[in-house]
Structures are given as structure tokens and as C-alpha cells.
Design a protein around this motif. Structure first.
Motif, mmCIF file in Angstrom:
data_model
loop_
_atom_site.group_PDB
_atom_site.id
_atom_site.type_symbol
_atom_site.label_atom_id
_atom_site.label_comp_id
_atom_site.label_asym_id
_atom_site.label_seq_id
_atom_site.Cartn_x
_atom_site.Cartn_y
_atom_site.Cartn_z
ATOM 1 N N VAL A 33 -104.192 -22.212 75.734
ATOM 2 C CA VAL A 33 -102.771 -21.861 75.933
ATOM 3 C C VAL A 33 -102.451 -21.868 77.422
ATOM 4 N N ALA A 34 -103.350 -21.299 78.229
ATOM 5 C CA ALA A 34 -103.117 -21.268 79.680
ATOM 6 C C ALA A 34 -103.005 -22.688 80.230
ATOM 7 N N PHE A 35 -103.868 -23.567 79.757
ATOM 8 C CA PHE A 35 -103.810 -24.964 80.198
ATOM 9 C C PHE A 35 -102.455 -25.571 79.828
ATOM 10 N N ALA A 36 -101.979 -25.294 78.600
ATOM 11 C CA ALA A 36 -100.673 -25.808 78.165
ATOM 12 C C ALA A 36 -99.550 -25.264 79.055
ATOM 13 N N VAL A 37 -99.666 -24.000 79.461
ATOM 14 C CA VAL A 37 -98.642 -23.410 80.335
ATOM 15 C C VAL A 37 -98.649 -24.109 81.694
ATOM 16 N N VAL A 38 -99.848 -24.410 82.211
ATOM 17 C CA VAL A 38 -99.940 -25.102 83.500
ATOM 18 C C VAL A 38 -99.289 -26.489 83.390
ATOM 19 N N VAL A 39 -99.577 -27.202 82.306
ATOM 20 C CA VAL A 39 -98.977 -28.527 82.100
ATOM 21 C C VAL A 39 -97.453 -28.411 82.006
ATOM 22 N N LEU A 40 -96.998 -27.429 81.238
ATOM 23 C CA LEU A 40 -95.557 -27.202 81.090
ATOM 24 C C LEU A 40 -94.916 -26.919 82.457
ATOM 25 N N ALA A 41 -95.590 -26.095 83.265
ATOM 26 C CA ALA A 41 -95.055 -25.753 84.592
ATOM 27 C C ALA A 41 -94.929 -27.016 85.445
ATOM 28 N N ILE A 42 -95.955 -27.861 85.425
ATOM 29 C CA ILE A 42 -95.915 -29.089 86.239
ATOM 30 C C ILE A 42 -94.777 -29.994 85.754
ATOM 31 N N LEU A 43 -94.624 -30.098 84.436
ATOM 32 C CA LEU A 43 -93.515 -30.905 83.898
ATOM 33 C C LEU A 43 -92.167 -30.345 84.353
ATOM 34 N N PHE A 44 -92.039 -29.019 84.354
ATOM 35 C CA PHE A 44 -90.795 -28.395 84.803
ATOM 36 C C PHE A 44 -90.549 -28.666 86.292
ATOM 37 N N PHE A 45 -91.621 -28.614 87.106
ATOM 38 C CA PHE A 45 -91.448 -28.870 88.552
ATOM 39 C C PHE A 45 -90.949 -30.296 88.776
ATOM 40 N N ILE A 46 -91.586 -31.250 88.086
ATOM 41 C CA ILE A 46 -91.202 -32.658 88.264
ATOM 42 C C ILE A 46 -89.796 -32.891 87.704
ATOM 43 N N GLY A 47 -89.572 -32.380 86.488
ATOM 44 C CA GLY A 47 -88.257 -32.532 85.857
ATOM 45 C C GLY A 47 -87.160 -31.872 86.672
ATOM 46 N N GLY A 48 -87.474 -30.704 87.243
ATOM 47 C CA GLY A 48 -86.498 -29.972 88.043
ATOM 48 C C GLY A 48 -86.085 -30.759 89.270
ATOM 49 N N GLN A 49 -87.077 -31.369 89.911
ATOM 50 C CA GLN A 49 -86.790 -32.162 91.109
ATOM 51 C C GLN A 49 -85.911 -33.370 90.760
ATOM 52 N N TRP A 50 -86.239 -33.993 89.642
ATOM 53 C CA TRP A 50 -85.460 -35.146 89.184
ATOM 54 C C TRP A 50 -84.008 -34.723 88.906
ATOM 55 N N LEU A 51 -83.836 -33.575 88.261
ATOM 56 C CA LEU A 51 -82.487 -33.080 87.954
ATOM 57 C C LEU A 51 -81.708 -32.730 89.225
ATOM 58 N N GLU A 52 -82.413 -32.105 90.186
ATOM 59 C CA GLU A 52 -81.755 -31.775 91.464
ATOM 60 C C GLU A 52 -81.227 -33.038 92.135
ATOM 61 N N ASN A 53 -82.024 -34.097 92.121
ATOM 62 C CA ASN A 53 -81.587 -35.352 92.738
ATOM 63 C C ASN A 53 -80.407 -35.949 91.987
ATOM 64 N N LYS A 54 -80.454 -35.849 90.668
ATOM 65 C CA LYS A 54 -79.408 -36.437 89.831
ATOM 66 C C LYS A 54 -78.084 -35.690 89.988
ATOM 67 N N PHE A 55 -78.146 -34.348 90.028
ATOM 68 C CA PHE A 55 -76.918 -33.552 90.068
ATOM 69 C C PHE A 55 -76.489 -33.198 91.498
ATOM 70 N N GLY A 56 -77.303 -33.592 92.470
ATOM 71 C CA GLY A 56 -76.938 -33.314 93.855
ATOM 72 C C GLY A 56 -77.452 -31.977 94.310
ATOM 73 N N LYS A 57 -78.603 -31.986 94.983
ATOM 74 C CA LYS A 57 -79.183 -30.733 95.446
ATOM 75 C C LYS A 57 -78.318 -30.116 96.528
ATOM 76 N N GLU A 58 -78.075 -28.823 96.419
ATOM 77 C CA GLU A 58 -77.349 -28.110 97.461
ATOM 78 C C GLU A 58 -78.325 -27.273 98.243
ATOM 79 N N GLU A 59 -78.259 -27.388 99.558
ATOM 80 C CA GLU A 59 -79.120 -26.560 100.409
ATOM 81 C C GLU A 59 -78.408 -25.244 100.678
ATOM 82 N N VAL A 60 -78.832 -24.205 100.003
ATOM 83 C CA VAL A 60 -78.217 -22.897 100.265
ATOM 84 C C VAL A 60 -79.253 -21.913 100.764
#
Lengths: 196, 167
Positions: free
Chosen positions: A169-196
Motif C-alpha cells: 500500500v505504501a508503495f502504491a501511495v508513493v506511485v500515486l504521489a509521483i503521478l500527482f506531482f507530474i500531473g499537477g505540473q502539467w495542469l499548472e502549465n495548461k491553466f497558467g501557473k500564477e506565482e503568488v
């Protein structure tokens, strides 16, 4: 052996001093990440700043792996670690309500405290609202008791429900976290990252 | 002093994770926030209506020695740590967090309304983002994970309707 308090290394009074120190660390890191500022938290919900997701999953992974390895090394008795009891439906519905409050209010309880001490006026209004909401819940408690206890499952972990070892389960959580980090970065680029 | 930029989410996340781990190692429990706010709320109600608090099983649970509690001390620590971090970065000044298209008074009203919704939700789920999502997430508690996904799902669904507040 850890947890130190449960093995009688110090008294409850000393525990309160430790609470103060650990709390200071908690507040420090929340502020460092920018969580005293409501707009930075809320931009998460427009995919323009994924800091909330990144910080949350990084800290979950660090603490989860720490618990897992300390327990494997025999340094920590995992059975003495508090596990939040699961009340499936109460927590699902409560989470949905809380999520609406997050988008509208811009804070969660812990971050609003950091917002307040760093001078954010909206955090004081949020805290006043939170106290009012808790008061209303308390007043309504007799009629909410059924909902409050709905879906009780005990102190269950994901590993119990899926019948897997905690390591898997811990391994699955680590994989999920990495997917979220990559996906999050992709979404930030797509929607326009704001530097606040 | 000019405001310094926030630290990387990964650096802050590791710091926060180690803090959470230390709470487990020292105390056998994680972090929290809403429980402390509930204790302050109960103490205030208790001041004005003691019998009323004692007659309500939910309030009564929090009314005995409301401040001699781990979470209350932890939240006092959060105030100190948050203030110090803000001070070191030159970020401690009066302001209202809001998007460019909303007045600060409207933002204050929405902050109160959102806070009230959240306070209610946090009591129903027995915890908030710190005590249930973060702490329960790290201990792999089923309720913590269900709660975390419910919070994000509802917040994303609501975001469109309050977009004038933030973007």
C-alpha cells in the motif's frame, strides 16, 4: 522504543511542552509553504498553483515511510500509534461539506491559524465562522448523532480493506504521489501557473 | 523588509512530513487543528451558558479542562511557528487574501461563511485537513483517505461558483 510517551519516557505535562514545540514546527512549515495566504491555497482549485497537493503528498509520503521503516527496524511499535477510526459515510459527507467550505472560505482550520498570526484579516473572519459552524454542529448534535456514527468500521487501514501488506500500500501511495506531482505540473502549465 | 518568496513545496513538504513523523515518534499521535478550535468554542459557550453545555453530550465532552489538552498546546505552537516564519520572511503585515475582482468586505463575508461550513463539516468527519487527511493519510487510515478525496472533489466542484473571489 517509540512512541516515547506510550512507553513512559516522559509525563503528560512534558508532553504538552513537546506539543508546543511540534506545533511550532507545524506552523513554521505551513507558513514557509505559503499556506497563511488564502488565495494561494484556493488557486489549487483552479489548477493554477498545485502547492497544496504537492506539500500534502510529500509530507504524507515522508511520514508514512518513516513509520514503516522505523517499525521494520524495530524502533517503533506501530500498534501504539493512533489510527483515526473510520466512520465511512460520516467522513465522506463531512469531507464533502468541508471541501465546499475550503473553496468558499479559502482556508482550512490549521492554515487559518497561520493566516491569522501573519496578519491576514480574512483568516480572522474564517476562524470566527469555523467556531460558529462548530457551535451549530454541537447544538444540532442530538439530531445528528445517527449521521455522526454512520459507517463505523473501527481503526481500519487501507491494507486491511484491500487485504495487502502495508509495504505494498505504501508503495502504491508513493506511485500515486509521483503521478500527482507530474500531473499537477502539467495542469499548472495548461491553466497558467500564477506565482503568488 | 521586502517579502521573501515561499519555499519549494517539496522542501516544505519534507519539513512538514518530518514534523508529523516526530509527533508519531514522541507521542504516538499525529497533528491536528479543528479539535483545538472546538475546545475554544466550547469554552466560550461555557462562559455564557454553563448548564446548557453540560446538558449537551457533545459540548460536555470538550468542556472538562478544555485547555489542558495536547491539541490546544500544539495550536499555540502553530501560532508561534507561523508568526516566526512570517517574521523571518518579512511577510507579517495586515492584509486580506483575495483575487483582483472582489472587494475585501465581500471576501470577509465569504471567509466567515466558508469557515462556518468547514467548522460544521470538520465536526461531522471528526477532523480536518490536518487531523484526518494528513495524519490519517500517513497512517493509511481508510477514513482519512476517503475524507481527503471527498474534500478535494467538493472543493473542485465548488470552485467554479466562487471563481470571482479568487481569479
Amino acid at each position: 522504543m517509540a512512541p516515547f510517551f506510550k512507553y513512559g519516557f516522559f509525563t503528560e505535562q512534558t508532553g504538552l511542552i513537546i506539543a508546543l514545540i511540534i506545533g511550532a514546527g507545524f506552523g513554521f512549515w505551513l507558513e514557509r509553504a505559503g499556506f497563511g495566504y488564502s488565495r494561494k491555497l484556493a488557486l489549487q482549485f483552479y489548477f493554477r498553483d498545485m502547492t497544496v497537493l504537492n506539500v500534502m503528498f510529500t509530507s504524507i509520503v515522508v511520514a508514512m515511510l518513516g513509520l514503516l521503516f522505523f517499525s521494520l527496524f524495530g524502533w517503533l511499535d506501530i500498534t501504539k500509534i493512533y489510527i483515526n477510526p473510520t466512520y465511512l459515510w460520516a467522513q465522506l459527507i463531512g469531507g464533502l461539506i468541508l471541501g465546499v467550505g475550503f473553496a468558499v472560505g479559502g482556508y482550512c482550520p490549521g492554515t487559518s491559524v497561520v493566516g491569522a498570526v501573519t496578519g491576514h484579516v480574512d483568516a480572522y473572519f474564517f476562524l470566527g465562522g469555523a467556531m460558529f459552524g462548530m457551535f451549530v454542529f454541537g447544538e444540532m448534535f442530538p439530531s445528528l448523532e445517527g449521521l455522526y456514527n454512520w459507517g463505523y468500521m473501527g481503526d481500519v487501514r487501507l491494507s486491511d480493506v484491500f487485504n495487502l501488506s502495508s509495504g505494498v500500500v505504501a508503495f502504491a501511495v508513493v506511485v500515486l504521489a509521483i503521478l500527482f506531482f507530474i500531473g499537477g505540473q502539467w495542469l499548472e502549465n495548461k491553466f497558467g501557473k500564477e506565482e503568488v | 523588509m521586502k517579502e521573501k518568496p515561499y519555499w519549494s513545496p517539496y522542501v516544505s513538504g519534507v519539513g512538514l512530513g518530518i514534523t508529523l513523523l516526530l509527533a508519531f515518534v514522541f507521542m504516538g499521535r499525529g497533528l491536528g487543528a479543528s479539535g483545538a478550535i472546538m475546545r475554544f468554542t466550547t469554552a466560550i459557550v461555557d462562559l455564557f451558558a454553563h448548564d446548557h453545555v453540560m446538558a449537551n453530550p457533545y459540548f460536555a465532552k470538550y468542556a472538562e479542562n478544555p485547555f489542558s489538552n495536547w491539541l490546544v498546546y500544539e495550536i499555540l505552537g502553530v501560532m508561534i511557528g507561523g508568526f516566526l516564519s512570517g517574521m523571518l520572511a518579512g511577510r507579517n503585515k495586515w492584509r486580506t487574501g483575495r483575487g483582483p475582482n472582489i472587494s475585501k468586505h465581500k471576501r470577509w463575508v465569504l471567509a466567515f461563511v466558508g469557515g462556518a461550513i468547514m467548522g460544521f463539516g470538520a465536526r461531522l468527519s471528526r477532523g480536518c485537513t490536518s487531523g484526518l487527511a494528513l495524519t490519517g493519510g500517513a497512517t493509511l487510515a481508510v477514513g482519512g483517505w476517503v475524507f481527503m478525496f471527498a474534500v478535494f472533489a467538493a472543493a473542485y466542484a465548488t470552485a467554479y461558483f466562487v471563481r470571482k473571489q479568487w481569479i
